[in-house]
Design an enzyme around this catalytic site. Sequence first.
Site, PDB file in Angstrom:
ATOM      1  N   GLY A 189       0.870  -1.078   0.057  1.00  0.00           N
ATOM      2  CA  GLY A 189      -0.149   0.025  -0.201  1.00  0.00           C
ATOM      3  C   GLY A 189       0.902   1.493   0.013  1.00  0.00           C
ATOM      4  N   ALA A 190       1.952   1.088  -0.815  1.00  0.00           N
ATOM      5  CA  ALA A 190       2.864   2.306  -0.862  1.00  0.00           C
ATOM      6  C   ALA A 190       2.405   3.494  -1.950  1.00  0.00           C
ATOM      7  CB  ALA A 190       4.047   1.567  -1.306  1.00  0.00           C
ATOM      8  N   ARG A 242       0.349   5.670  -1.617  1.00  0.00           N
ATOM      9  CA  ARG A 242      -0.381   6.927  -0.892  1.00  0.00           C
ATOM     10  C   ARG A 242      -0.098   6.843   0.617  1.00  0.00           C
ATOM     11  NH1 ARG A 242      -6.782   6.092  -2.046  1.00  0.00           N
ATOM     12  NH2 ARG A 242      -7.250   5.366  -0.092  1.00  0.00           N
ATOM     13  N   ASN A 301       1.468  -2.565   5.463  1.00  0.00           N
ATOM     14  CA  ASN A 301       0.940  -1.206   5.667  1.00  0.00           C
ATOM     15  C   ASN A 301      -0.469  -1.326   4.986  1.00  0.00           C
ATOM     16  OD1 ASN A 301       0.617   1.948   5.858  1.00  0.00           O
ATOM     17  ND2 ASN A 301       0.472   1.326   3.754  1.00  0.00           N
ATOM     18  N   SER A 337      -3.175  -0.302  14.623  1.00  0.00           N
ATOM     19  CA  SER A 337      -3.788   0.840  15.146  1.00  0.00           C
ATOM     20  C   SER A 337      -4.214   0.863  16.647  1.00  0.00           C
ATOM     21  CB  SER A 337      -5.270   0.941  14.424  1.00  0.00           C
ATOM     22  OG  SER A 337      -6.053   1.937  14.865  1.00  0.00           O
ATOM     23  N   TYR A 358     -13.014  -3.498  12.640  1.00  0.00           N
ATOM     24  CA  TYR A 358     -11.771  -2.745  12.316  1.00  0.00           C
ATOM     25  C   TYR A 358     -10.722  -3.120  13.576  1.00  0.00           C
ATOM     26  CZ  TYR A 358      -7.938   0.382  11.279  1.00  0.00           C
ATOM     27  OH  TYR A 358      -6.762   1.150  11.110  1.00  0.00           O
ATOM     28  N   ALA A 410     -10.914  -5.392  15.826  1.00  0.00           N
ATOM     29  CA  ALA A 410     -10.593  -6.659  15.839  1.00  0.00           C
ATOM     30  C   ALA A 410      -9.711  -7.074  14.843  1.00  0.00           C
ATOM     31  CB  ALA A 410     -11.979  -7.406  15.784  1.00  0.00           C
ATOM     32  N   THR A 411      -9.651  -6.682  13.648  1.00  0.00           N
ATOM     33  CA  THR A 411      -8.783  -7.279  12.985  1.00  0.00           C
ATOM     34  C   THR A 411      -7.287  -6.436  13.006  1.00  0.00           C
ATOM     35  OG1 THR A 411      -9.057  -5.211  11.288  1.00  0.00           O
ATOM     36  CG2 THR A 411     -10.372  -7.172  10.786  1.00  0.00           C
ATOM     37  N   LYS A 412      -7.244  -5.503  13.747  1.00  0.00           N
ATOM     38  CA  LYS A 412      -5.976  -4.841  13.957  1.00  0.00           C
ATOM     39  C   LYS A 412      -5.302  -5.668  15.337  1.00  0.00           C
ATOM     40  CE  LYS A 412      -5.346  -1.949  10.653  1.00  0.00           C
ATOM     41  NZ  LYS A 412      -4.173  -2.101   9.740  1.00  0.00           N
TER      42      LYS A 412
HETATM   43  P1  NAD Z   1      -4.961   5.026   2.881  1.00  0.00           P
HETATM   44  O1  NAD Z   1      -6.415   4.439   2.535  1.00  0.00           O
HETATM   45  O2  NAD Z   1      -4.572   6.189   2.275  1.00  0.00           O
HETATM   46  O3  NAD Z   1      -3.914   4.016   2.187  1.00  0.00           O
HETATM   47  C1  NAD Z   1      -4.099   2.635   2.214  1.00  0.00           C
HETATM   48  C2  NAD Z   1      -3.554   1.758   1.360  1.00  0.00           C
HETATM   49  O4  NAD Z   1      -3.766   0.447   1.235  1.00  0.00           O
HETATM   50  C3  NAD Z   1      -3.805   2.086  -0.009  1.00  0.00           C
HETATM   51  O5  NAD Z   1      -2.589   2.189  -0.902  1.00  0.00           O
HETATM   52  C4  NAD Z   1      -4.678   0.926  -0.477  1.00  0.00           C
HETATM   53  O6  NAD Z   1      -4.798   1.022  -2.123  1.00  0.00           O
HETATM   54  C5  NAD Z   1      -4.020  -0.125  -0.004  1.00  0.00           C
HETATM   55  N1  NAD Z   1      -5.148  -1.406   0.024  1.00  0.00           N
HETATM   56  C6  NAD Z   1      -6.035  -1.266   0.637  1.00  0.00           C
HETATM   57  N2  NAD Z   1      -6.969  -2.248   0.482  1.00  0.00           N
HETATM   58  C7  NAD Z   1      -5.843  -3.136  -0.415  1.00  0.00           C
HETATM   59  C8  NAD Z   1      -6.007  -4.433  -1.027  1.00  0.00           C
HETATM   60  N3  NAD Z   1      -7.036  -5.150  -0.800  1.00  0.00           N
HETATM   61  N4  NAD Z   1      -4.838  -4.745  -1.771  1.00  0.00           N
HETATM   62  C9  NAD Z   1      -3.793  -4.075  -1.925  1.00  0.00           C
HETATM   63  N5  NAD Z   1      -3.860  -2.793  -1.197  1.00  0.00           N
HETATM   64  C10 NAD Z   1      -4.894  -2.501  -0.665  1.00  0.00           C
HETATM   65  O7  NAD Z   1      -4.774   4.728   4.369  1.00  0.00           O
HETATM   66  P2  NAD Z   1      -3.592   4.910   5.305  1.00  0.00           P
HETATM   67  O8  NAD Z   1      -4.229   6.009   6.328  1.00  0.00           O
HETATM   68  O9  NAD Z   1      -2.233   5.272   4.398  1.00  0.00           O
HETATM   69  O10 NAD Z   1      -3.596   3.671   6.106  1.00  0.00           O
HETATM   70  C11 NAD Z   1      -2.298   2.981   6.068  1.00  0.00           C
HETATM   71  C12 NAD Z   1      -2.507   1.805   7.229  1.00  0.00           C
HETATM   72  O11 NAD Z   1      -2.393   2.588   8.297  1.00  0.00           O
HETATM   73  C13 NAD Z   1      -3.586   0.832   7.156  1.00  0.00           C
HETATM   74  O12 NAD Z   1      -3.454  -0.319   7.731  1.00  0.00           O
HETATM   75  C14 NAD Z   1      -4.571   1.584   8.302  1.00  0.00           C
HETATM   76  O13 NAD Z   1      -5.475   0.658   8.757  1.00  0.00           O
HETATM   77  C15 NAD Z   1      -3.590   2.065   9.504  1.00  0.00           C
HETATM   78  N6  NAD Z   1      -3.908   3.188  10.039  1.00  0.00           N
HETATM   79  C16 NAD Z   1      -4.368   4.365   9.789  1.00  0.00           C
HETATM   80  C17 NAD Z   1      -4.746   5.263  10.575  1.00  0.00           C
HETATM   81  C18 NAD Z   1      -5.260   6.820  10.018  1.00  0.00           C
HETATM   82  O14 NAD Z   1      -5.751   7.486  10.760  1.00  0.00           O
HETATM   83  N7  NAD Z   1      -5.163   7.106   8.786  1.00  0.00           N
HETATM   84  C19 NAD Z   1      -4.787   5.280  11.896  1.00  0.00           C
HETATM   85  C20 NAD Z   1      -4.407   3.930  12.232  1.00  0.00           C
HETATM   86  C21 NAD Z   1      -3.882   3.040  11.390  1.00  0.00           C
END
Ligand code: NAD
Length: 232
Positions: A9-10, A12, A74, A124, A138, A140-142
């Site tokens: 998920g790199a 963005r 990620n 998370s 969500y 629970a998965t984390k």
């Molecule tokens: P984001 O939505 O900007 O990025 C998530 C990335 O995961 C995207 O690039 C997306 O394409 C990829 N992704 C999602 N489902 C996918 C799939 N089935 N196959 C391949 N790629 C997939 O979100 P973010 O905020 O950058 O989140 C990144 C990580 O951080 C996630 O695991 C999220 O749960 C965790 N997180 C985020 C926050 C927050 O507040 N943003 C807080 C706690 C944890």
Amino acid sequence: MAKIALVTGASRGIGRAIALRLAQDGFEVIAHYRQNRQQAEAVSPRTVQADLSDPDSIDRLFAGLGRLDVLVNNAGIWKPSPIGSTEAGRMHELVDTNLKGPFWVMNRASGLLNDGACVVNVSSVAAQKAVAGGRSLYGATKAALDALTRNWSLELAPRRIRVNGVAPGYVETDMTQAHLSDPAIRQHAIDRHPLGRLGTAEDIAGVVAWLCSDQARFVTGQTINSSGGFYL
Ligand code: NAD
């Protein structure tokens, strides 16, 4: 020779910041993306595509990969699952992406990881704290991901592979943009961070970089909160 890091998920958000930071620290980064190839190519010249909720797609991704020194799990989704109105599809989506995804990625990556490699799972604070808005699945998965972190760290310790996690609070990314655009919700979110602000993707990338550095050489099985004290 540069060490190789695969970041899922790199293209963005937090994953992008992690990939850029690891590249800055001298790693050769393989930027995984699901849909946005152009954005991934702006992060690194080496990219791989896969839908991580699909084990066959993960197999295809790994078919073309060589040795790895760092794996950052990620990619993830943050969708609501209110009690009483959640359909089976939502359960599949969350579990397939946030739990099965990292598991199958690790299942394939373990044979490619060099001894002494480093794995980081992006968890998370929702794994530890109840949050409003019906996001129990969500969380629970984390929480399950944190359990994988602990178990993998024990399983891979004989190869000196360290496995850790990082647990953000609210970070401003595409994931949270719509949610945080409501001023009242935004203020409530800020108020839950005793350090007085929301997180940035770079805050999280800094912790991942540290975990992947020699400074953290004796740290394994930990999920480190990077949430401005949200978990307190
Ligand atoms: P984001 O939505 O900007 O990025 C998530 C990335 O995961 C995207 O690039 C997306 O394409 C990829 N992704 C999602 N489902 C996918 C799939 N089935 N196959 C391949 N790629 C997939 O979100 P973010 O905020 O950058 O989140 C990144 C990580 O951080 C996630 O695991 C999220 O749960 C965790 N997180 C985020 C926050 C927050 O507040 N943003 C807080 C706690 C944890």
